[in-house]
Design an enzyme around this catalytic site. Structure first.
Site, PDB file in Angstrom:
ATOM      1  N   ASP A 170      -0.438  -8.392 -14.964  1.00  0.00           N
ATOM      2  CA  ASP A 170      -0.836  -7.132 -14.399  1.00  0.00           C
ATOM      3  C   ASP A 170      -0.562  -7.395 -13.031  1.00  0.00           C
ATOM      4  O   ASP A 170      -1.501  -7.888 -12.173  1.00  0.00           O
ATOM      5  CB  ASP A 170      -2.121  -6.739 -14.869  1.00  0.00           C
ATOM      6  CG  ASP A 170      -2.546  -5.326 -14.179  1.00  0.00           C
ATOM      7  OD1 ASP A 170      -1.771  -4.674 -14.203  1.00  0.00           O
ATOM      8  OD2 ASP A 170      -3.538  -5.226 -13.965  1.00  0.00           O
ATOM      9  N   GLU A 223       3.980  -5.678 -16.417  1.00  0.00           N
ATOM     10  CA  GLU A 223       3.678  -4.177 -16.583  1.00  0.00           C
ATOM     11  C   GLU A 223       4.758  -3.675 -15.484  1.00  0.00           C
ATOM     12  O   GLU A 223       4.881  -4.008 -14.522  1.00  0.00           O
ATOM     13  CB  GLU A 223       2.034  -3.863 -15.843  1.00  0.00           C
ATOM     14  CG  GLU A 223       2.021  -2.394 -16.031  1.00  0.00           C
ATOM     15  CD  GLU A 223       0.594  -1.866 -15.642  1.00  0.00           C
ATOM     16  OE1 GLU A 223      -0.107  -1.645 -16.632  1.00  0.00           O
ATOM     17  OE2 GLU A 223       0.219  -1.880 -14.389  1.00  0.00           O
ATOM     18  N   ASP A 236      -8.124  -6.262 -14.429  1.00  0.00           N
ATOM     19  CA  ASP A 236      -6.860  -6.864 -14.402  1.00  0.00           C
ATOM     20  C   ASP A 236      -6.462  -7.729 -15.602  1.00  0.00           C
ATOM     21  O   ASP A 236      -5.495  -7.856 -15.867  1.00  0.00           O
ATOM     22  CB  ASP A 236      -6.633  -7.292 -12.994  1.00  0.00           C
ATOM     23  CG  ASP A 236      -7.037  -6.060 -11.913  1.00  0.00           C
ATOM     24  OD1 ASP A 236      -6.197  -5.435 -11.359  1.00  0.00           O
ATOM     25  OD2 ASP A 236      -8.168  -6.291 -11.512  1.00  0.00           O
TER      26      ASP A 236
END
Length: 163
Positions: free
Chosen positions: A7, A66, A139
């Site tokens: 992430d 991501e 996260d």
């Protein structure tokens, strides 16, 4: 099969290492943080060096990243894009395949609903990986969800081949 979920972010870059199998197993998760007082170029070096160590230590077969889908804040989007660039560079140098997912794809694959809330996602990650508590910080939980997403889409693709 070992997947590193990432992430991306400048202040906090979440990571999660998941081993395939039944059940999926979380090997490690956490965040790489960069001090806000450092100039951007030094923060990128911190991200680079820490992520390089993670890649060396865990030797993932693939990285689930991501995708930057949209951002309301241009400054945030630029910082996330710079962090993504570090991830892509390191994977390219090591010939590690990168698969990108939008937040909606991750929510659909892990939570069963493309608009699942963060807490619902964390609970699903906890259940799927049989963790004793919700993964923290957010996260790191998101990074684990990305890795789980990779396995969910891989399983779906395998099922489609047999139907």
């Amino acid at each position: 099969m070992r997947v590193l979920g990432v992430d991306p972010g400048m202040a906090l870059l979440g990571y999660g290492v998941v081993e395939g199998g039944e059940p999926l197993r979380a090997l490690s998760f956490g965040v790489v943080s960069t001090p806000a007082h450092l100039p951007v170029e030094r923060r990128l070096v911190v991200l680079h060096d820490e992520l390089a160590q993670l890649l060396e230590h865990w030797q993932p077969d693939v990285v689930a990243l991501e995708q930057l889908f949209f951002a309301r804040n241009v400054t945030t989007a630029l910082a996330v894009g710079q962090a993504r660039g570090i991830v892509l560079l390191l994977c390219g140098q090591r010939t590690i395949p990168v698969v990108e997912y939008t937040p909606a794809q991750v929510k659909q694959a892990v939570g069963g609903y493309g608009r699942a809330r963060k807490r619902e996602m964390q609970e699903m990650v906890r259940l799927l990986l049989r963790l004793p508590v919700l993964p923290q910080p957010d996260d790191a939980a998101d990074a684990l969800a990305l890795a789980v997403c990779y396995f969910q889409y891989s399983r779906a693709a395998q099922l489609e081949r047999f139907t």
